[in-house]
Design a protein around this motif. Structure first.
Motif, short mmCIF file in Angstrom:
data_model
loop_
_atom_site.label_atom_id
_atom_site.label_comp_id
_atom_site.label_asym_id
_atom_site.label_seq_id
_atom_site.Cartn_x
_atom_site.Cartn_y
_atom_site.Cartn_z
N ILE A 1 0.85 -1.20 0.00
CA ILE A 1 0.00 0.00 0.00
C ILE A 1 0.89 1.24 0.00
O ILE A 1 2.07 1.18 0.29
CB ILE A 1 -0.93 0.03 1.23
N GLU A 2 0.29 2.36 -0.34
CA GLU A 2 0.94 3.66 -0.19
C GLU A 2 0.31 4.32 1.03
O GLU A 2 -0.89 4.20 1.25
CB GLU A 2 0.69 4.54 -1.41
N GLY B 1 -0.59 12.60 13.29
CA GLY B 1 -0.07 11.33 13.78
C GLY B 1 -0.72 10.13 13.11
O GLY B 1 -0.12 9.07 13.02
N ASP B 2 -1.95 10.30 12.63
CA ASP B 2 -2.63 9.22 11.90
C ASP B 2 -1.99 9.04 10.52
O ASP B 2 -1.35 9.94 9.99
CB ASP B 2 -4.12 9.54 11.71
N TRP B 3 -2.20 7.88 9.97
CA TRP B 3 -1.73 7.58 8.62
C TRP B 3 -2.91 7.66 7.65
O TRP B 3 -4.03 7.27 8.00
CB TRP B 3 -1.14 6.17 8.56
N ILE B 4 -2.65 8.15 6.44
CA ILE B 4 -3.63 8.13 5.37
C ILE B 4 -3.16 7.08 4.38
O ILE B 4 -2.04 7.15 3.86
CB ILE B 4 -3.75 9.49 4.66
N ILE B 5 -3.99 6.07 4.17
CA ILE B 5 -3.64 4.93 3.33
C ILE B 5 -4.41 4.99 2.02
O ILE B 5 -5.59 5.31 2.01
CB ILE B 5 -3.98 3.61 4.06
N ASP C 1 -1.19 3.14 16.02
CA ASP C 1 -0.95 1.84 16.66
C ASP C 1 -1.44 0.69 15.78
O ASP C 1 -0.78 -0.35 15.67
CB ASP C 1 -1.59 1.77 18.05
N ILE C 2 -2.55 0.87 15.10
CA ILE C 2 -3.06 -0.15 14.18
C ILE C 2 -2.15 -0.26 12.96
O ILE C 2 -1.83 -1.36 12.50
CB ILE C 2 -4.50 0.18 13.72
N PHE C 3 -1.68 0.89 12.45
CA PHE C 3 -0.77 0.90 11.31
C PHE C 3 0.48 0.10 11.63
O PHE C 3 0.93 -0.74 10.84
CB PHE C 3 -0.42 2.34 10.92
N GLU C 4 1.05 0.35 12.80
CA GLU C 4 2.29 -0.34 13.21
C GLU C 4 2.11 -1.85 13.32
O GLU C 4 2.99 -2.63 12.98
CB GLU C 4 2.77 0.23 14.54
N ALA D 1 7.50 -1.39 6.44
CA ALA D 1 8.07 -0.66 5.31
C ALA D 1 8.53 -1.63 4.22
O ALA D 1 9.01 -2.74 4.51
CB ALA D 1 9.22 0.20 5.75
N VAL D 2 8.36 -1.23 2.97
CA VAL D 2 8.86 -1.97 1.82
C VAL D 2 10.05 -1.19 1.27
O VAL D 2 9.94 0.00 1.02
CB VAL D 2 7.78 -2.11 0.72
N HIS D 3 11.15 -1.85 1.13
CA HIS D 3 12.35 -1.20 0.62
C HIS D 3 12.60 -1.65 -0.81
O HIS D 3 12.88 -2.83 -1.05
CB HIS D 3 13.56 -1.52 1.50
N ASP D 4 12.44 -0.72 -1.75
CA ASP D 4 12.69 -1.03 -3.16
C ASP D 4 14.18 -1.17 -3.39
O ASP D 4 14.98 -0.41 -2.85
CB ASP D 4 12.12 0.07 -4.06
N HIS D 5 14.54 -2.12 -4.20
CA HIS D 5 15.96 -2.34 -4.49
C HIS D 5 16.26 -1.94 -5.91
O HIS D 5 15.57 -2.07 -6.81
CB HIS D 5 16.34 -3.81 -4.29
#
Length: 85
Positions: free
Chosen positions: A11-12, A56-60, A73-76, A81-85
């Motif tokens: 997700i973004e 502090g909230d995340w927008i998904i 807390d739910i996001f965590e 995290a996705v790390h692009d290579h």
């Protein structure tokens, strides 16, 4: 009750910070999906109606391009995290 596992979907997301208006949400503001309020919260038109997000909230961005808020807390507990290579 039967058990199910959430499918691995990338997700973004962007975290709201006090006094900031993330660039990632600028098109949603133009389209009327996101509106900033004077108290620093954000109103988001979601598939379930208008929801509020606080600093502090995340927008998904969901799998169909929809936006919705998520408490930190739910996001965590749900995302990493996705790390692009």
């Amino acid at each position: 009750m039967p058990k199910f596992r959430k499918k691995p979907v990338v997700i973004e997301a962007v975290q709201l910070r006090p006094g900031e208006e993330p660039y990632e949400l600028s098109q949603a503001v133009v389209n009327g999906v996101v509106r900033y309020t004077e108290d620093g919260s954000v109103l988001i038109k979601t598939l379930e109606g208008v929801m509020s997000a606080s600093p502090g909230d995340w927008i998904i961005r969901g799998v169909n391009g929809e936006l919705y808020p998520c408490k930190p807390d739910i996001f965590e507990k749900t995302y990493e995290a996705v790390h692009d290579h």
